[in-house]
Write a protein that holds these residues in place. Structure first.
Motif, PDB file in Angstrom:
ATOM      1  N   GLU A 177     -12.380  31.521 -33.802  1.00  0.00           N
ATOM      2  CA  GLU A 177     -13.212  30.316 -33.750  1.00  0.00           C
ATOM      3  C   GLU A 177     -14.339  30.369 -34.777  1.00  0.00           C
ATOM      4  O   GLU A 177     -14.681  29.355 -35.372  1.00  0.00           O
ATOM      5  CB  GLU A 177     -13.776  30.154 -32.335  1.00  0.00           C
ATOM      6  CG  GLU A 177     -14.606  28.923 -32.133  1.00  0.00           C
ATOM      7  CD  GLU A 177     -13.822  27.616 -32.235  1.00  0.00           C
ATOM      8  OE1 GLU A 177     -14.471  26.564 -32.353  1.00  0.00           O
ATOM      9  OE2 GLU A 177     -12.581  27.633 -32.213  1.00  0.00           O
ATOM     10  N   SER A 178     -14.915  31.549 -35.017  1.00  0.00           N
ATOM     11  CA  SER A 178     -16.027  31.612 -35.977  1.00  0.00           C
ATOM     12  C   SER A 178     -15.562  31.251 -37.385  1.00  0.00           C
ATOM     13  O   SER A 178     -16.265  30.552 -38.115  1.00  0.00           O
ATOM     14  CB  SER A 178     -16.692  32.987 -35.957  1.00  0.00           C
ATOM     15  OG  SER A 178     -15.776  33.983 -36.348  1.00  0.00           O
ATOM     16  N   ASP A 179     -14.365  31.711 -37.775  1.00  0.00           N
ATOM     17  CA  ASP A 179     -13.836  31.339 -39.094  1.00  0.00           C
ATOM     18  C   ASP A 179     -13.569  29.844 -39.175  1.00  0.00           C
ATOM     19  O   ASP A 179     -13.774  29.218 -40.215  1.00  0.00           O
ATOM     20  CB  ASP A 179     -12.554  32.116 -39.407  1.00  0.00           C
ATOM     21  CG  ASP A 179     -12.841  33.531 -39.881  1.00  0.00           C
ATOM     22  OD1 ASP A 179     -13.917  33.758 -40.455  1.00  0.00           O
ATOM     23  OD2 ASP A 179     -11.986  34.398 -39.693  1.00  0.00           O
ATOM     24  N   ARG A 180     -13.116  29.263 -38.083  1.00  0.00           N
ATOM     25  CA  ARG A 180     -12.880  27.811 -38.035  1.00  0.00           C
ATOM     26  C   ARG A 180     -14.185  27.062 -38.289  1.00  0.00           C
ATOM     27  O   ARG A 180     -14.235  26.105 -39.073  1.00  0.00           O
ATOM     28  CB  ARG A 180     -12.315  27.444 -36.669  1.00  0.00           C
ATOM     29  CG  ARG A 180     -12.155  25.959 -36.446  1.00  0.00           C
ATOM     30  CD  ARG A 180     -11.624  25.722 -35.022  1.00  0.00           C
ATOM     31  NE  ARG A 180     -11.400  24.319 -34.783  1.00  0.00           N
ATOM     32  CZ  ARG A 180     -12.083  23.595 -33.895  1.00  0.00           C
ATOM     33  NH1 ARG A 180     -13.034  24.152 -33.163  1.00  0.00           N
ATOM     34  NH2 ARG A 180     -11.818  22.324 -33.719  1.00  0.00           N
ATOM     35  N   ILE A 181     -15.253  27.490 -37.632  1.00  0.00           N
ATOM     36  CA  ILE A 181     -16.565  26.851 -37.794  1.00  0.00           C
ATOM     37  C   ILE A 181     -17.075  27.036 -39.228  1.00  0.00           C
ATOM     38  O   ILE A 181     -17.581  26.091 -39.842  1.00  0.00           O
ATOM     39  CB  ILE A 181     -17.583  27.393 -36.768  1.00  0.00           C
ATOM     40  CG1 ILE A 181     -17.123  27.099 -35.335  1.00  0.00           C
ATOM     41  CG2 ILE A 181     -18.979  26.844 -37.030  1.00  0.00           C
ATOM     42  CD1 ILE A 181     -16.988  25.641 -34.993  1.00  0.00           C
ATOM     43  N   CYS A 182     -16.946  28.233 -39.764  1.00  0.00           N
ATOM     44  CA  CYS A 182     -17.396  28.499 -41.135  1.00  0.00           C
ATOM     45  C   CYS A 182     -16.664  27.613 -42.147  1.00  0.00           C
ATOM     46  O   CYS A 182     -17.290  27.035 -43.040  1.00  0.00           O
ATOM     47  CB  CYS A 182     -17.188  29.966 -41.497  1.00  0.00           C
ATOM     48  SG  CYS A 182     -18.236  31.113 -40.596  1.00  0.00           S
ATOM     49  N   GLN A 193     -17.813  24.029 -41.735  1.00  0.00           N
ATOM     50  CA  GLN A 193     -19.142  23.836 -42.335  1.00  0.00           C
ATOM     51  C   GLN A 193     -19.033  23.664 -43.844  1.00  0.00           C
ATOM     52  O   GLN A 193     -19.676  22.800 -44.426  1.00  0.00           O
ATOM     53  CB  GLN A 193     -20.052  25.029 -42.037  1.00  0.00           C
ATOM     54  CG  GLN A 193     -20.663  25.034 -40.675  1.00  0.00           C
ATOM     55  CD  GLN A 193     -21.579  26.226 -40.514  1.00  0.00           C
ATOM     56  OE1 GLN A 193     -21.209  27.361 -40.811  1.00  0.00           O
ATOM     57  NE2 GLN A 193     -22.783  25.975 -40.039  1.00  0.00           N
ATOM     58  N   CYS A 249     -15.589  33.502 -43.052  1.00  0.00           N
ATOM     59  CA  CYS A 249     -17.055  33.465 -42.934  1.00  0.00           C
ATOM     60  C   CYS A 249     -17.732  34.290 -44.031  1.00  0.00           C
ATOM     61  O   CYS A 249     -18.742  33.866 -44.596  1.00  0.00           O
ATOM     62  CB  CYS A 249     -17.495  33.947 -41.554  1.00  0.00           C
ATOM     63  SG  CYS A 249     -17.178  32.751 -40.245  1.00  0.00           S
TER      64      CYS A 249
END
Length: 181
Positions: A45-50, A53, A88
């Protein structure tokens, strides 16, 4: 007495072969889709958000193909040895310093992607555009998108002329972004 029509899954039916071909095709597509979804969920999920963005802040004013190209540059960098190995880490790659609180922060205008160290807020404000960026990030991370940049690792807008563009090969121009490898 009328002849009874066999069901389509019966080998006596004239629809037997087409029916089974459709079932096999649907099974294949379902397996492929599940495999791609598992790969995407493994990225995190963090890579998806990065990635979302970066799509949002670098190319919100671009057409879909421009947004896709910006996202693809990040993915191309992840797979290139010159850059970090995660989405990220690629997006947040920058020169850093310690601020007065002791926190490590990016140096103003010393980032790979300008939005990250421009001194402005990094919180999306347009929910529709943010939602579109998340959807595109999902598609890119699910390997469902074609690389429209032909392997580009760099880009800039036509409003600037960076020193490094003389040493690279242009691959495509999309609206006001020029992509290079």
């Amino acid at each position: 007495m009328s002849k009874k029509t066999p069901p389509i899954w019966s080998s006596a039916s004239k629809y037997y072969i087409p029916f089974h071909m459709c079932i096999m095709a649907l099974t294949f597509l379902a397996t492929l889709f599940i495999t791609l979804e598992l790969k995407a969920s493994a990225i995190g999920e963090s890579d998806r958000i990065c990635l979302a963005q970066n799509i949002y802040f670098e190319s919100a004013n671009q057409p879909d193909v421009g947004r896709m190209a910006v996202a693809q540059v990040v993915i191309n960098r992840v797979y290139d040895d010159q850059f970090p190995d995660t989405i990220c880490d690629v997006v947040y790659q920058s020169y850093t310093r310690k601020n007065w609180k002791g926190d490590i922060v990016p140096i103003l205008h010393k980032c790979q992607f300008s939005w990250y160290c421009d001194g402005k807020s990094d919180v999306p404000t347009d929910s529709k555009t943010w939602s579109e960026a998340l959807d595109l990030a999902d598609s890119i991370m699910s390997y469902m998108a074609f690389d429209v940049t032909s392997g580009a690792l760099y880009y800039h807008t036509t409003s600037v002329d960076p020193y490094w563009n003389d040493y690279l090969t242009p691959t495509v121009t999309i609206n006001d972004h020029i992509f290079y490898k």
